[in-house]
Design a protein around this motif. Sequence first.
Motif, PDB file in Angstrom:
ATOM      1  N   VAL A  44       0.881  -1.166   0.000  1.00  0.00           N
ATOM      2  CA  VAL A  44       0.000   0.000   0.000  1.00  0.00           C
ATOM      3  C   VAL A  44       0.915   1.210   0.000  1.00  0.00           C
ATOM      4  O   VAL A  44       1.628   1.460   0.981  1.00  0.00           O
ATOM      5  N   ASP A  45       0.914   1.944  -1.118  1.00  0.00           N
ATOM      6  CA  ASP A  45       1.878   3.027  -1.338  1.00  0.00           C
ATOM      7  C   ASP A  45       3.278   2.451  -1.193  1.00  0.00           C
ATOM      8  O   ASP A  45       3.615   1.496  -1.853  1.00  0.00           O
ATOM      9  N   GLU A  46       4.079   3.007  -0.301  1.00  0.00           N
ATOM     10  CA  GLU A  46       5.439   2.495  -0.130  1.00  0.00           C
ATOM     11  C   GLU A  46       5.552   1.518   1.052  1.00  0.00           C
ATOM     12  O   GLU A  46       6.638   1.063   1.385  1.00  0.00           O
ATOM     13  N   TYR A  47       4.435   1.170   1.662  1.00  0.00           N
ATOM     14  CA  TYR A  47       4.437   0.280   2.817  1.00  0.00           C
ATOM     15  C   TYR A  47       4.086  -1.152   2.405  1.00  0.00           C
ATOM     16  O   TYR A  47       3.153  -1.377   1.647  1.00  0.00           O
ATOM     17  N   CYS A  48       4.826  -2.100   2.956  1.00  0.00           N
ATOM     18  CA  CYS A  48       4.554  -3.514   2.702  1.00  0.00           C
ATOM     19  C   CYS A  48       4.051  -4.143   3.996  1.00  0.00           C
ATOM     20  O   CYS A  48       4.737  -4.096   5.019  1.00  0.00           O
ATOM     21  N   TYR A  49       2.866  -4.696   3.947  1.00  0.00           N
ATOM     22  CA  TYR A  49       2.303  -5.407   5.085  1.00  0.00           C
ATOM     23  C   TYR A  49       2.511  -6.891   4.825  1.00  0.00           C
ATOM     24  O   TYR A  49       1.842  -7.476   3.979  1.00  0.00           O
ATOM     25  N   ASP A  50       3.483  -7.473   5.531  1.00  0.00           N
ATOM     26  CA  ASP A  50       3.802  -8.877   5.259  1.00  0.00           C
ATOM     27  C   ASP A  50       3.317  -9.821   6.353  1.00  0.00           C
ATOM     28  O   ASP A  50       3.560 -11.017   6.279  1.00  0.00           O
ATOM     29  N   GLU A  51       2.631  -9.304   7.333  1.00  0.00           N
ATOM     30  CA  GLU A  51       1.984 -10.143   8.347  1.00  0.00           C
ATOM     31  C   GLU A  51       0.489  -9.864   8.274  1.00  0.00           C
ATOM     32  O   GLU A  51      -0.028  -8.951   8.894  1.00  0.00           O
TER      33      GLU A  51
END
Length: 107
Positions: A44-51
């Motif tokens: 999401v945008d420059e953020y990675c949610y990997d959990e």
Amino acid sequence: MLMVRAIVRPEKAGQVMAELAEAGFAAVTKMDVFGRGKQKGIMVDEYCYDEIPKEMLLIVCTEEDKDTIVKIILRTARTGNGNYGDGRIFVSAVEEAYTVSTGKPGL
């Protein structure tokens, strides 16, 4: 005996459990889990949610019931078009099971 472990979207877990119960498989353990699959998280945008939050359902069953349980989970947990993140099902052997209150072996 077998253990079916299903990792599903949180919004689908209640529906899967209701369908299993209606088919006669009411004994289910549910737990909150976090992880990622092939999609390697969500950007999401420059953020990675990997959990990513998921629910894991654990069902111990007989060999004869396995196919019915898996079909119910596959049918109920799948989103409309079948998207990444819909979940996984793992089936493994259970060597022994005991009822704590009675000490008796088996289901």
